[in-house]
Enzyme design. Structure first.
Site, PDB file in Angstrom:
ATOM      1  N   ARG A 178     -11.656  -0.513  -5.601  1.00  0.00           N
ATOM      2  CA  ARG A 178     -10.772  -1.688  -5.527  1.00  0.00           C
ATOM      3  C   ARG A 178     -10.383  -2.199  -6.921  1.00  0.00           C
ATOM      4  NH1 ARG A 178     -10.406  -4.765  -0.752  1.00  0.00           N
ATOM      5  NH2 ARG A 178     -10.851  -3.440   1.019  1.00  0.00           N
ATOM      6  N   ASP A 227      -3.980   1.542   1.543  1.00  0.00           N
ATOM      7  CA  ASP A 227      -5.106   1.005   2.316  1.00  0.00           C
ATOM      8  C   ASP A 227      -5.509   2.032   3.359  1.00  0.00           C
ATOM      9  OD1 ASP A 227      -6.528  -1.815   2.612  1.00  0.00           O
ATOM     10  OD2 ASP A 227      -6.389  -0.912   4.591  1.00  0.00           O
ATOM     11  N   TYR A 243     -11.915  -0.729  13.170  1.00  0.00           N
ATOM     12  CA  TYR A 243     -10.824  -1.721  13.133  1.00  0.00           C
ATOM     13  C   TYR A 243      -9.878  -1.528  14.309  1.00  0.00           C
ATOM     14  CZ  TYR A 243     -12.401  -2.929   8.456  1.00  0.00           C
ATOM     15  OH  TYR A 243     -13.155  -3.355   7.402  1.00  0.00           O
TER      16      TYR A 243
HETATM   17  O1  CP3 Z   1      -9.345   0.742  -4.768  1.00  0.00           O
HETATM   18  C1  CP3 Z   1      -8.171   0.384  -4.997  1.00  0.00           C
HETATM   19  O2  CP3 Z   1      -7.852  -0.422  -5.881  1.00  0.00           O
HETATM   20  C2  CP3 Z   1      -7.084   1.037  -4.172  1.00  0.00           C
HETATM   21  C3  CP3 Z   1      -6.605   0.303  -3.058  1.00  0.00           C
HETATM   22  C4  CP3 Z   1      -7.470   0.031  -1.826  1.00  0.00           C
HETATM   23  C5  CP3 Z   1      -7.278  -1.129  -1.024  1.00  0.00           C
HETATM   24  N1  CP3 Z   1      -8.061  -1.017   0.086  1.00  0.00           N
HETATM   25  C6  CP3 Z   1      -6.357  -2.222  -1.339  1.00  0.00           C
HETATM   26  C7  CP3 Z   1      -6.505  -3.517  -0.660  1.00  0.00           C
HETATM   27  C8  CP3 Z   1      -8.455   0.812  -1.193  1.00  0.00           C
HETATM   28  C9  CP3 Z   1      -9.099   2.114  -1.651  1.00  0.00           C
HETATM   29  C10 CP3 Z   1      -8.818   0.133   0.014  1.00  0.00           C
HETATM   30  C11 CP3 Z   1      -9.793   0.655   0.983  1.00  0.00           C
HETATM   31  C12 CP3 Z   1     -10.156  -0.139   2.166  1.00  0.00           C
HETATM   32  N2  CP3 Z   1      -9.373  -0.974   2.904  1.00  0.00           N
HETATM   33  C13 CP3 Z   1     -11.418  -0.074   2.796  1.00  0.00           C
HETATM   34  C14 CP3 Z   1     -12.562   0.820   2.363  1.00  0.00           C
HETATM   35  C15 CP3 Z   1     -13.263   0.316   1.155  1.00  0.00           C
HETATM   36  C16 CP3 Z   1     -13.979  -0.965   1.348  1.00  0.00           C
HETATM   37  O3  CP3 Z   1     -13.686  -1.898   0.591  1.00  0.00           O
HETATM   38  O4  CP3 Z   1     -14.868  -1.036   2.213  1.00  0.00           O
HETATM   39  C17 CP3 Z   1     -11.401  -0.958   3.893  1.00  0.00           C
HETATM   40  C18 CP3 Z   1     -12.535  -1.224   4.856  1.00  0.00           C
HETATM   41  C19 CP3 Z   1     -10.079  -1.516   3.961  1.00  0.00           C
HETATM   42  C20 CP3 Z   1      -9.543  -2.440   4.983  1.00  0.00           C
HETATM   43  C21 CP3 Z   1      -9.096  -3.716   4.401  1.00  0.00           C
HETATM   44  N3  CP3 Z   1      -7.991  -3.859   3.594  1.00  0.00           N
HETATM   45  C22 CP3 Z   1      -9.685  -4.984   4.557  1.00  0.00           C
HETATM   46  C23 CP3 Z   1     -10.943  -5.260   5.358  1.00  0.00           C
HETATM   47  C24 CP3 Z   1      -8.919  -5.890   3.833  1.00  0.00           C
HETATM   48  C25 CP3 Z   1      -9.069  -7.396   3.789  1.00  0.00           C
HETATM   49  C26 CP3 Z   1     -10.265  -7.799   3.038  1.00  0.00           C
HETATM   50  C27 CP3 Z   1      -9.973  -7.828   1.583  1.00  0.00           C
HETATM   51  O5  CP3 Z   1     -10.769  -7.261   0.793  1.00  0.00           O
HETATM   52  O6  CP3 Z   1      -8.987  -8.469   1.221  1.00  0.00           O
HETATM   53  C28 CP3 Z   1      -7.885  -5.159   3.178  1.00  0.00           C
HETATM   54  C29 CP3 Z   1      -6.848  -5.709   2.284  1.00  0.00           C
HETATM   55  C30 CP3 Z   1      -6.698  -5.077   0.940  1.00  0.00           C
HETATM   56  N4  CP3 Z   1      -6.712  -3.736   0.688  1.00  0.00           N
HETATM   57  C31 CP3 Z   1      -6.460  -5.767  -0.272  1.00  0.00           C
HETATM   58  C32 CP3 Z   1      -6.329  -4.799  -1.281  1.00  0.00           C
HETATM   59  C33 CP3 Z   1      -6.015  -5.022  -2.728  1.00  0.00           C
HETATM   60  C34 CP3 Z   1      -6.292  -7.270  -0.424  1.00  0.00           C
HETATM   61  C35 CP3 Z   1      -4.983  -7.640   0.189  1.00  0.00           C
HETATM   62  C36 CP3 Z   1      -4.221  -8.703  -0.567  1.00  0.00           C
HETATM   63  O7  CP3 Z   1      -3.846  -8.491  -1.721  1.00  0.00           O
HETATM   64  O8  CP3 Z   1      -3.988  -9.737   0.046  1.00  0.00           O
END
Ligand code: CP3
Length: 344
Positions: A27, A77, A152
């Site tokens: 992330r 994502d 999910y």
């Molecule tokens: O690593 C990176 O920088 C690349 C981008 C990336 C994102 N999500 C961007 C994101 C990657 C590799 C992910 C993986 C992801 N997404 C996982 C597996 C890794 C982990 O953290 O467990 C999971 C379970 C998700 C599903 C997901 N996406 C959730 C549960 C959420 C909301 C919770 C949160 O952390 O905000 C997201 C949103 C998300 N994915 C954001 C980002 C930058 C935040 C969204 C925003 O900017 O509002």
């Protein structure tokens, strides 16, 4: 002819020890960076950001410009797969992801047609990134593991312990297995497409592996990921694959053996003594507690030093044990990078 470069992370994935170890952070593009928040606002919705190559390239590069990490991870994502399957994925501000919960009938009517077409903007982002990244920076693609994506899809939203998906597994085992194998196949094709577009390696995120009991871990985490890797390697024999099964603990040794992943990601609860044992079988990635990056100072330094001391003499990709959180101070990340590289 450009001189072929061997990127450090790829060397580690081949089993070599690189000192200091290459690093990137899960992330690493995200809300802790003010420039990310600005681009995110410009994009409107989160999925718009994922599907607009200009913006997705920009946010992928932001942490590379600041910190020169050894790898960039594609900005996207894991939930673009259910989105491509028409499960109506939404990211409501402050609420986390939501989608239409799937039932048995829904599972048996899923169609793979058009999935890669839907994801073509993401593949375009990968292509452009490879052109724009510095030659020495590796590019990582990724997808979710079938179990984590399924949790999910079944609940329709995030939950603290994935109780809805676990329950579904006991009540509708055949349907869950069908869903997992279906996801394994399309996710494998998606990873192959990312590799063809220019990814040096790919990571499979099984963020919810740790909620599974022993038998279910085997059936829902190991088996589908082993199948995915088998498909990817059948098509691209040299594919480099990192598998991150968060919370898998004692299962990690056999997880690597049975899935065939080149490297395994370790969360911060994996004891370093056990991590050193796992490293005898091959490369490991991890495993600093993301809260140490929020805390900074001595807690940050001590955590880094402990990992380097125990794992630094073997094949290691330095990383966090899970994603960096929005509360992390960008200056602490700069401190981490310097310390891992031995310049502070
Ligand atoms: O690593 C990176 O920088 C690349 C981008 C990336 C994102 N999500 C961007 C994101 C990657 C590799 C992910 C993986 C992801 N997404 C996982 C597996 C890794 C982990 O953290 O467990 C999971 C379970 C998700 C599903 C997901 N996406 C959730 C549960 C959420 C909301 C919770 C949160 O952390 O905000 C997201 C949103 C998300 N994915 C954001 C980002 C930058 C935040 C969204 C925003 O900017 O509002």
């Amino acid at each position: 002819m450009p001189v072929p470069v061997k990127r450090k992370i790829v060397e580690v994935l081949e089993g070599k020890t690189v000192a200091p170890p290459p690093l990137w952070l899960m992330r690493q593009a995200g809300r802790y960076l003010p420039e990310y928040r600005a681009t995110r606002q410009q994009a409107g919705g989160f999925l718009d950001l994922c599907y607009t190559p200009d913006l997705a390239v920009e946010v992928t590069l932001q942490p590379i410009r600041r910190y020169s990490f050894d790898a960039a991870i594609l900005f996207s994502d894991i939930l673009v797969i259910p989105d491509a399957l028409d499960r109506k994925v939404r990211f409501a501000p402050g609420e986390g992801p939501q989608m239409d919960p799937i039932d048995e009938t829904g599972i048996y009517s899923l169609k793979a047609d058009g999935t890669l077409q839907h994801l073509s903007p993401v593949l375009e982002t990968v292509k452009r990134l490879r052109q724009e990244l510095p030659a020495e920076t590796a590019l990582l693609g990724f997808c979710g593991a079938p179990w984590t994506v399924a949790t999910y899809m079944i609940a329709g939203h995030g939950t603290p312990d994935q109780a809805p998906a676990r329950l579904f597994g006991y009540r509708n085992r055949k349907a869950l297995e069908h869903l997992l194998m279906f996801l394994a196949e399309i996710s494998a094709d998606y990873l192959v497409a990312q590799i063809d577009a220019g990814a040096d390696a790919v990571q499979i995120f099984d963020s919810w592996a740790g909620v599974l009991g022993e038998a279910e871990f085997e059936a829902f985490a190991v088996k589908p990921v082993a199948r995915m890797i088998e498909i990817v390697r059948g098509k691209r024999p040299n594919a480099k694959i990192i598998a991150f099964a968060k919370g898998a603990g004692m299962n990690l040794r056999h997880y690597r053996q049975k899935t065939g992943a080149d490297a395994i990601g370790l969360d911060w609860s994996v004891p370093l003594s056990f991590a050193a044992e796992l490293q005898k079988d091959g490369p490991v990635q991890g495993n600093l507690d993301p809260m140490r990056v929020v805390a900074g100072g001595q807690s940050l330094d001590d955590g880094i030093d402990a990992i380097l001391q125990v794992l630094g003499n073997g094949p290691l990709i330095f990383n966090l044990g899970h994603g960096i959180t929005p509360e992390a101070d960008p200056d602490n990340v700069a401190r981490l990078v310097k310390r891992v590289r031995g310049i502070a």
